[in-house]
Design a protein around this motif. Sequence first.
Motif, PDB file in Angstrom:
ATOM      1  N   LEU A 236       0.812  -1.212   0.000  1.00  0.00           N
ATOM      2  CA  LEU A 236       0.000   0.000   0.000  1.00  0.00           C
ATOM      3  C   LEU A 236       0.849   1.267   0.000  1.00  0.00           C
ATOM      4  CD1 LEU A 236      -2.489  -1.197   2.753  1.00  0.00           C
ATOM      5  CD2 LEU A 236      -3.121  -0.738   0.373  1.00  0.00           C
ATOM      6  N   PHE A 237       0.286   2.341  -0.556  1.00  0.00           N
ATOM      7  CA  PHE A 237       0.925   3.658  -0.479  1.00  0.00           C
ATOM      8  C   PHE A 237       0.814   4.221   0.936  1.00  0.00           C
ATOM      9  CE2 PHE A 237      -0.176   4.162  -5.167  1.00  0.00           C
ATOM     10  CZ  PHE A 237       1.132   4.007  -5.589  1.00  0.00           C
ATOM     11  N   ILE A 238      -0.273   3.880   1.614  1.00  0.00           N
ATOM     12  CA  ILE A 238      -0.514   4.393   2.968  1.00  0.00           C
ATOM     13  C   ILE A 238      -0.866   3.216   3.874  1.00  0.00           C
ATOM     14  CG2 ILE A 238      -1.272   6.673   2.190  1.00  0.00           C
ATOM     15  CD1 ILE A 238      -4.166   5.741   2.524  1.00  0.00           C
ATOM     16  N   SER A 239      -0.818   3.439   5.176  1.00  0.00           N
ATOM     17  CA  SER A 239      -1.106   2.360   6.118  1.00  0.00           C
ATOM     18  C   SER A 239      -2.597   2.045   6.128  1.00  0.00           C
ATOM     19  CB  SER A 239      -0.676   2.773   7.531  1.00  0.00           C
ATOM     20  OG  SER A 239      -1.529   3.803   8.015  1.00  0.00           O
ATOM     21  N   PRO A 240      -2.953   0.815   6.524  1.00  0.00           N
ATOM     22  CA  PRO A 240      -4.379   0.492   6.673  1.00  0.00           C
ATOM     23  C   PRO A 240      -5.103   1.458   7.613  1.00  0.00           C
ATOM     24  CG  PRO A 240      -3.083  -1.520   6.707  1.00  0.00           C
ATOM     25  CD  PRO A 240      -2.103  -0.376   6.732  1.00  0.00           C
ATOM     26  N   LYS A 241      -4.398   1.923   8.626  1.00  0.00           N
ATOM     27  CA  LYS A 241      -5.015   2.857   9.577  1.00  0.00           C
ATOM     28  C   LYS A 241      -5.372   4.175   8.895  1.00  0.00           C
ATOM     29  CE  LYS A 241      -4.272   5.110  14.059  1.00  0.00           C
ATOM     30  NZ  LYS A 241      -3.332   5.312  15.198  1.00  0.00           N
ATOM     31  N   LEU A 242      -4.453   4.691   8.073  1.00  0.00           N
ATOM     32  CA  LEU A 242      -4.740   5.933   7.353  1.00  0.00           C
ATOM     33  C   LEU A 242      -5.858   5.728   6.334  1.00  0.00           C
ATOM     34  CD1 LEU A 242      -1.294   7.657   6.639  1.00  0.00           C
ATOM     35  CD2 LEU A 242      -3.205   8.564   7.976  1.00  0.00           C
ATOM     36  N   TYR A 243      -5.842   4.584   5.680  1.00  0.00           N
ATOM     37  CA  TYR A 243      -6.930   4.301   4.749  1.00  0.00           C
ATOM     38  C   TYR A 243      -8.270   4.324   5.483  1.00  0.00           C
ATOM     39  CZ  TYR A 243     -10.355   1.923   1.939  1.00  0.00           C
ATOM     40  OH  TYR A 243     -11.524   1.633   1.280  1.00  0.00           O
ATOM     41  N   GLU A 244      -8.325   3.649   6.624  1.00  0.00           N
ATOM     42  CA  GLU A 244      -9.586   3.558   7.365  1.00  0.00           C
ATOM     43  C   GLU A 244     -10.066   4.936   7.818  1.00  0.00           C
ATOM     44  OE1 GLU A 244     -11.586   0.906  10.955  1.00  0.00           O
ATOM     45  OE2 GLU A 244      -9.398   0.977  10.760  1.00  0.00           O
ATOM     46  N   GLU A 245      -9.128   5.776   8.215  1.00  0.00           N
ATOM     47  CA  GLU A 245      -9.494   7.092   8.738  1.00  0.00           C
ATOM     48  C   GLU A 245      -9.841   8.095   7.638  1.00  0.00           C
ATOM     49  OE1 GLU A 245      -7.604  10.646  11.579  1.00  0.00           O
ATOM     50  OE2 GLU A 245      -6.507   8.762  11.278  1.00  0.00           O
ATOM     51  N   LEU A 246      -9.065   8.104   6.543  1.00  0.00           N
ATOM     52  CA  LEU A 246      -9.191   9.177   5.566  1.00  0.00           C
ATOM     53  C   LEU A 246     -10.004   8.808   4.317  1.00  0.00           C
ATOM     54  CD1 LEU A 246      -5.537  10.583   5.660  1.00  0.00           C
ATOM     55  CD2 LEU A 246      -7.570  11.488   6.811  1.00  0.00           C
ATOM     56  N   LEU A 247      -9.984   7.558   3.905  1.00  0.00           N
ATOM     57  CA  LEU A 247     -10.589   7.184   2.632  1.00  0.00           C
ATOM     58  C   LEU A 247     -11.791   6.252   2.757  1.00  0.00           C
ATOM     59  CD1 LEU A 247      -7.291   6.658   0.622  1.00  0.00           C
ATOM     60  CD2 LEU A 247      -8.824   8.633   0.513  1.00  0.00           C
ATOM     61  N   PHE A 248     -11.740   5.336   3.718  1.00  0.00           N
ATOM     62  CA  PHE A 248     -12.830   4.381   3.895  1.00  0.00           C
ATOM     63  C   PHE A 248     -14.205   5.054   3.989  1.00  0.00           C
ATOM     64  CE2 PHE A 248     -15.698   2.261   6.899  1.00  0.00           C
ATOM     65  CZ  PHE A 248     -15.921   1.066   6.259  1.00  0.00           C
TER      66      PHE A 248
END
Length: 374
Positions: A236-248
């Motif tokens: 991933l380009f970003i962490s799963p945590k960042l994905y969950e917070e910013l994009l999910f």
Amino acid sequence: MKMFKIDEIIKGKERGILPYQVIFFDINAQEVLLPSDLMNTDEYALYYLQKPGSFAIDVKNTKIHESKWLQKADLQQNTQLEHSCVGGGTFRTRVLDETFDSIFLEFETGARWKVYKRPFWREFVSFPLKGRDNLDGFSLSNAVDADKFKGVEDRICFFKSLGYLVSAEISGFFSGVWYHLMPFEELLSRMVLDKGFIKEVIKIWAEFNLMMAEHYLELGVDQIVLCDDLGTGKGLFISPKLYEELLFPWHQKLACLCHKYKAFCHLHSHGNINDILPLIAAAGIDILNPVDLREGMDVEELLRECEKMSFYVSLQGLIGDDWSFSSVEKILKKMRSLQNEYGRMLLRIDLISEDTDKQSFTDLMELARKYCWG
């Protein structure tokens, strides 16, 4: 080919066919292998669907581009579903400079690109956002300006009547930001160092694109394609945590919007994104594209683990660049067997470059029709 068949395949209720879309390496390959002098927009697009046997089309209005070359090029790309010379979304462009070899464009978003015609590639030249300094005064144009959607409803009706899956692509909530608003490296660094700023930027961009998506859905498209590349073959380009917070949350909003109109939500993302697949499934994404074995995405595993999702599988990812007809036939037989067992698969025939000779292309299409539609 009937729409209900494609619809049932995606839902896993029909397993008798394996719908495919032919993906050319670039517009030059498409022109060499499928030359056409048709001038009518719909006839032109239909030719590029019927000749290879593809199942879906993007119906955005390409006449919003000032350049005639770009109008034609983007129309060709519409027949490849999630391909576009100018990225996803419906954005006007104006020409700053155009030569035989290239075109220098400015989008209505303020981004400037240079597009090289042969070989085809894109260079991101400049972006409108310069950090917090100009965010307060930054705004986007009308997402649902009537001129942008001129003729779209008629095109939807035309292609639906012929049994095609009708699609509209919007710009990604992540990748669209680095296509149109700020450099990729700056986006990544600010997601960690200035998360509040990036939340504001993504909110502005996502709300704009959700408005566009809803208008397409109101007009009757069967799916919204979100081009949102989230990684590479290494991860991933970003962490799963960042994905969950910013994009999910935004992916979930889009999926809910699509389902409100009984349409599919189709996520295009390259890369090994296995670490966030549970989140992508939880967001309500219906179709994931492309599933590329070279990037660690194994369709058999995905079919077993994600029972509510469908997968758009890269043929090139299964075979590699140096393919033969025997290797293609072997893989197509295997894919058809998997389809019979699980359903929920679509196929990207993405082996075709400008160097592919016409007879090989013809033979490849015959194989595809035999094992996928036969």
